[in-house]
Scaffold this active site. Structure first.
Site, PDB file in Angstrom:
ATOM      1  CD  GLN A 197      -0.968  -0.455   3.716  1.00 27.51           C
ATOM      2  OE1 GLN A 197      -2.187  -0.330   3.716  1.00 27.51           O
ATOM      3  NE2 GLN A 197      -0.336  -0.970   4.761  1.00 27.51           N
ATOM      4  CG  HIS A 215      -6.277   3.797  18.909  1.00 31.03           C
ATOM      5  ND1 HIS A 215      -6.012   4.921  18.168  1.00 31.03           N
ATOM      6  CD2 HIS A 215      -6.034   2.729  18.099  1.00 31.03           C
ATOM      7  CE1 HIS A 215      -5.595   4.553  16.956  1.00 31.03           C
ATOM      8  NE2 HIS A 215      -5.603   3.235  16.892  1.00 31.03           N
ATOM      9  CG  ASP A 270      -1.937   2.504  14.226  1.00 30.84           C
ATOM     10  OD1 ASP A 270      -2.028   2.249  15.445  1.00 30.84           O
ATOM     11  OD2 ASP A 270      -2.883   2.357  13.432  1.00 30.84           O
ATOM     12  CD  GLU A 323      -0.079  -3.959   9.718  1.00 29.81           C
ATOM     13  OE1 GLU A 323      -0.214  -3.912   8.478  1.00 29.81           O
ATOM     14  OE2 GLU A 323      -0.961  -3.576  10.514  1.00 29.81           O
ATOM     15  CB  ALA A 375      -4.858 -11.628  10.722  1.00 32.98           C
ATOM     16  CG  ASP A 395      -6.668  -0.920  15.157  1.00 32.44           C
ATOM     17  OD1 ASP A 395      -7.588  -0.288  14.606  1.00 32.44           O
ATOM     18  OD2 ASP A 395      -5.585  -0.406  15.494  1.00 32.44           O
TER      19      ASP A 395
END
Length: 560
Positions: free
Chosen positions: A279, A310, A332, A352, A387, A411
């Site tokens: 990305q 969050h 992040d 991630e 994942a 998330d």
């Protein structure tokens, strides 16, 4: 006496015209098939480039792929019909078609991106380019067939075609389509594995256009030059030189154009812009204020109020055992930061997909300050993997206590963004249930409750179909997950930064809904308290309607 007949010589001797030798048929066929191969590869690159860029700029890759493919296939049929008018001038017609295809296909990415950045609308431009490219691609094969058949007729020198020659004509058609399909295969593989990683979308399209122009123009000006008049030859040379000049100039200016377009989309304060394998990552913000993080043009972290998102995502799930925490996404580091505020947390595993996000969150001063250096904490373990596949790999080890988690936090981008759809499927939630402890808690970001209620309640239905009991709640703030550009103009006059809401779901295994509250050892929070949680739950429940069906891998039900 019979006198002999005297034959007088003719006054004028007419000589048969001398025909210029035509190239041997096999000599003609080989370069034609080679050019068909190259042009087919270029055509598929244009097609995939439109799909990829439209998915990035507009979102919902399924819809964009359907629009591009259906419009282009329709236009190819139109192009085949229109090519009939050029059969008498097949050589010059094919040369002009390839020059036009090179120019339009090569500049399509740049024009589409410019329309998005400066005019705020790229859907109509996408359809226009799909139509134009499809028409030109559809005209290629009929014109080439006319050229080959003309060469075959001249090779037979007026003889009636034998049965073997008719069979050979059918073989020519088979050869053309074989070269076309193999070229499409090569172009389809070259786009994701060579052009995108090495050149990017803009330069990759421009280079493809140059290759297309050289191949098409070279074939006509070399192999079929005898079919061209002097004027036609000069026209083709001038047109191809002009097309190559435009593509070369655009290639030289591509970096400057990209920077200008990025400033038009994100504003003047772009601090970091990089393209990873997965990305585009952009960080904006000044040296004094908090940064904003964009992933593929979508706001993922709004520095000024990311704590509202969050805190609402993480802390309700920590109301219970929370020694072992699993975060899906969250590269992040903000969700990890909130979990690490609990002294009872022994380990946090962050799964991630993109290492570039984690690397930037660890090394960029503004982002690392915002996540409180979460990735430097020894309790944090980062896994770079898909994942879904990673959880499948854990399935055989879940009987061991150390492989189960007290808290799982999802998330992820909104479920309407196609790449994340499978991580909102019933099958994925079933995998999560297998790694949760019997009293574990699962928090899911499920998109906006007010703006996309059907998507939100589909997530709820999917969780319950996977064996979870749920509690809906929401929080207000600058909604992440929407593009920074005007194509998503429903957000604060096209900035993607207007007030909205984040929808969450707290889930536990079984049939009894979880208690929505905060843990006794919860740290001091800036935006969340027990009474605000109850109000958020009531606000979300007011939007509940008829229960939609759950989303599965084979039947995804999330729209763009």
């Amino acid at each position: 006496m019979i006198e002999p007949t005297v034959t007088m010589p003719p006054k004028e001797v007419r000589r048969a015209p001398v025909r210029r030798p035509e190239p041997p048929r096999r000599t003609v066929r080989f370069p034609v098939l080679a050019v068909v191969f190259v042009c087919a590869a270029c055509g598929l690159v244009y097609e995939l480039e439109l799909v990829a860029l439209a998915s990035y700029l507009i979102g919902d890759s399924v819809t964009q792929a359907s629009v591009v493919l259906s419009v282009m296939v329709f236009a190819m049929g139109v192009g085949s019909l229109l090519a009939k008018a050029l059969r008498c001038h097949a050589a010059v017609g094919f040369g002009l078609v390839e020059a036009g295809l090179a120019l339009i296909g090569g500049t399509s990415a740049m024009v589409l991106y410019a329309a998005f950045a400066w005019f705020g609308e790229s859907r109509y431009v996408l359809v226009a380019f799909s139509l134009a490219i499809g028409v030109l691609i559809g005209a290629e094969i009929p014109l080439l067939m006319s050229l080959i058949q003309r060469g075959d007729r001249s090779g037979r020198s007026g003889r009636k075609a034998s049965l073997g020659e008719q069979d050979d004509a059918a073989g020519t058609v088979a050869d053309l389509f074989a070269a076309d399909y193999v070229g499409a295969l090569v172009g389809g593989l070259a786009f994701p594995f060579l052009l995108l990683p090495w050149l990017g979308q803009l330069t990759g399209a421009l280079v493809t256009g140059a290759v297309n122009a050289v191949a098409g123009g070279g074939l006509v000006l070399w192999v079929f030059r005898r079919d061209l008049t002097t004027r036609s030859r000069a026209l083709l040379v001038a047109v191809n030189v002009a097309v190559l000049a435009v593509l070369a100039t655009a290639t030289v200016l591509a970096d400057d154009f990209e920077q200008a377009a990025r400033r038009a989309v994100y504003g003047e304060r772009v601090r970091v812009a990089l393209q990873t394998e997965f990305q585009e990552i952009v960080v904006t913000g000044g040296p004094e204020g908090p940064p904003d993080l964009f992933l593929d043009g979508r706001l993922r972290v709004a520095g000024e109020d990311e704590h509202r998102y969050h805190e609402a995502l993480v802390h309700p799930a920590m109301n219970g055992a929370h020694a072992r925490v699993l975060i899906v996404g969250g590269g992040d580091g903000m969700a990890a930061r909130e979990a690490l505020r609990y002294p009872g947390v022994h380990s946090v595993t962050v799964v991630e997909l993109d290492p570039g996000v984690v690397r930037l969150a660890r090394t960029d001063p503004a982002l690392s300050a915002l996540n409180a250096q979460a990735f430097r904490d020894p309790r944090v373990r980062v896994v770079h993997a898909d994942a879904f596949h990673w959880l499948r790999g854990l399935r055989g080890a879940t009987d061991r206590l150390q492989e189960r988690y007290d808290v799982v936090i999802s998330d992820l981008p909104d479920p309407g963004i196609t790449p994340s759809t499978k991580l909102y499927a019933q099958e994925f939630y079933g995998l999560v249930a297998q790694v949760l402890t019997p009293v574990g808690r699962f928090a899911v970001h499920a998109g906006s409750v007010t703006d996309r209620p059907r998507t939100y309640w589909t997530v709820d239905a999917t969780l319950r179909a996977a064996g979870f009991a749920t509690r809906p709640y929401s929080a207000s703030g600058r909604t992440p997950g929407f593009a920074a550009g005007p194509d998503r103009a429903d957000r604060a006059a096209g900035t993607g930064r207007g007030p909205g809401d984040w929808g969450f779901l707290l889930a536990v295994p079984g049939s009894r809904p979880p208690v929505l509250g905060l843990a006794p050892d919860a740290p001091r929070l800036r935006s969340l308290a027990a009474d605000t949680l109850e109000a958020a739950a009531r606000r979300a429940e007011r939007g509940r309607g008829a229960e939609p069906p759950p989303s599965t891998l084979v039947h995804p039900r999330y729209g763009g």
